[in-house]
Design an enzyme around this catalytic site. Structure first.
Site, PDB file in Angstrom:
ATOM      1  N   SER A 108      -9.313  69.155  35.317  1.00 52.37           N
ATOM      2  CA  SER A 108      -9.780  69.028  33.866  1.00 52.37           C
ATOM      3  C   SER A 108     -10.309  67.545  33.863  1.00 52.37           C
ATOM      4  CB  SER A 108      -8.355  69.100  33.289  1.00 52.37           C
ATOM      5  OG  SER A 108      -8.578  68.472  31.900  1.00 52.37           O
ATOM      6  N   SER A 109     -11.457  67.263  32.683  1.00 52.84           N
ATOM      7  CA  SER A 109     -11.818  66.120  32.601  1.00 52.84           C
ATOM      8  C   SER A 109     -10.929  64.839  32.194  1.00 52.84           C
ATOM      9  CB  SER A 109     -12.937  66.274  31.768  1.00 52.84           C
ATOM     10  OG  SER A 109     -12.464  66.847  30.173  1.00 52.84           O
ATOM     11  N   CYS A 110      -9.794  65.296  31.995  1.00 55.32           N
ATOM     12  CA  CYS A 110      -8.675  64.314  31.689  1.00 55.32           C
ATOM     13  C   CYS A 110      -8.250  63.657  32.697  1.00 55.32           C
ATOM     14  CB  CYS A 110      -7.400  64.933  30.887  1.00 55.32           C
ATOM     15  SG  CYS A 110      -6.592  65.968  31.931  1.00 55.32           S
ATOM     16  N   TYR A 137      -0.130  65.795  32.269  1.00 55.03           N
ATOM     17  CA  TYR A 137      -1.058  66.940  32.771  1.00 55.03           C
ATOM     18  C   TYR A 137      -1.919  66.267  33.719  1.00 55.03           C
ATOM     19  CZ  TYR A 137      -4.379  70.708  32.280  1.00 55.03           C
ATOM     20  OH  TYR A 137      -5.176  71.897  32.472  1.00 55.03           O
ATOM     21  N   LYS A 141      -3.089  67.379  37.856  1.00 57.72           N
ATOM     22  CA  LYS A 141      -4.455  67.792  38.233  1.00 57.72           C
ATOM     23  C   LYS A 141      -4.863  66.939  39.073  1.00 57.72           C
ATOM     24  CE  LYS A 141      -4.998  71.640  35.772  1.00 57.72           C
ATOM     25  NZ  LYS A 141      -5.207  72.897  36.541  1.00 57.72           N
ATOM     26  N   HIS A 180      -6.472  73.506  21.535  1.00 58.06           N
ATOM     27  CA  HIS A 180      -7.307  72.545  21.714  1.00 58.06           C
ATOM     28  C   HIS A 180      -8.188  72.344  20.469  1.00 58.06           C
ATOM     29  CE1 HIS A 180      -6.594  72.924  26.293  1.00 58.06           C
ATOM     30  NE2 HIS A 180      -6.660  71.646  26.107  1.00 58.06           N
TER      31      HIS A 180
END
Length: 319
Positions: A108-110, A137, A141, A180
């Site tokens: 994920s981009s987070c 989260y 990841k 989201h």
């Protein structure tokens, strides 16, 4: 990948996993292995090891994860960290034990630091503090990425990692408590239109910038990289274009046809100020997304209406 290869798609009922399954079938891959969460608890190590030893997949798309929006991430911090760590650890280790030819881990981009320079380059990983609201989260990841790298380094496994930007599309989650931003906006504007509300309340100031990729474009990119990319370094997957939450809300409002006003609730969190992926590595391989945002929102809205109407009919039949 060979057309008759045995391919396990973990998380096949989610938005991403279902898109990957569709794309595989479109491209002639029909020997797919899937399990629902009731059939296989991916948090259960022994169950995953038994499943993998029995099925012996050749390739794995690891799209299974516990996911949610800002509120869910910030509320269920332990669940998001624990469950995602267990899912990815079990599958990646079992893939090594059973000599899986290739595995793709979807992150994920987070994973990138909250205040990282934009656009986000792959090498920015672990260069600064994470956004607090989704830190558990993100850490899970990041651990998945590092697991893939470690198994490649120690055992020579062809495990690769890809980092999608914010996603939307068919089979999305429209629950207002844990979805989201884009699916939440679609639902809010739809319900406001149907019920003739005078306004829609949008969380935050509307100023954060976000990038959005249609899930079927992600699936196509994943298949492309599974067939062509074999390097250690992770790859960003996105459009390379972003939009403010305010402008996104106005676009969703226009597509849905809601004629009321917008109110931004600044007491709610904005999250990271900007998240735009640097997708030059992906573009340099020859891949580029196809579905632009307005078209994608319209496609997602049609999918939402089909499911929303069927849900209402189902509930009415119970009365």
């Amino acid at each position: 990948m060979e057309k008759n290869a045995k391919i396990y798609v973990a998380g096949h009922r989610g938005m991403v996993g279902s898109a990957i399954c569709r794309k595989l079938k479109e491209n002639g891959y029909h020997n797919l292995i899937t399990r629902t969460s009731s059939e296989l608890d991916l948090r259960n190590q022994q169950a995953v090891f038994d499943f993998m030893a029995e099925e012996k997949p050749d390739y794995i798309f690891l799209a299974a994860a516990k996911v949610g929006g800002i509120q869910a991430n910030n509320t269920y911090r332990a669940d998001f960290l624990y469950e995602n760590l267990m899912i990815e650890s079990n599958i990646i280790h079992a893939a090594y034990l059973n000599k899986v030819t290739k595995l793709m881990f979807l992150g994920s981009s987070c994973i990138y630091p909250k205040m990282a320079t934009q656009p986000l380059k792959e090498e920015y990983l672990l260069t600064g503090p994470l956004e607090h609201t989704n830190e558990p989260y993100a850490i899970a990841k990041i651990a998945g990425i590092k697991l893939c790298e470690a198994y490649r380094d120690q055992y020579g496994c062809n495990f690769i990692s890809v980092m999608p930007t914010n996603l939307y599309g068919y089979n999305d989650n429209y629950d207002l408590n844990n979805s989201h931003v884009l699916p939440a906006l679609i639902r809010k504007f739809h319900e406001a239109k149907v019920n003739s509300f005078s306004e829609v309340i949008v969380w935050g100031t509307g100023s954060p910038m976000r990038e959005f990729l249609f899930a079927d474009d992600l699936a196509e990119a994943c298949l492309y990289l599974m067939e062509n990319y074999n390097e250690r370094e992770l790859v960003n997957i996105g459009t390379g274009e972003d939009i403010s939450i305010k402008d996104l809300a106005l676009l969703v409002k226009e597509v849905i046809g809601f004629e009321g006003g917008l109110v931004f609730d600044s007491t709610k969190p904005d999250g990271t100020p900007r998240k735009l992926m640097d997708v030059s590595k992906l573009h340099n391989t020859g891949f580029k997304h196809k579905v632009e945002l307005r078209e994608g929102i319209a496609l997602a809205y049609e999918d939402f209406k089909k499911k929303h109407v069927s849900e209402n009919v189902s509930e009415a039949q119970k009365v």
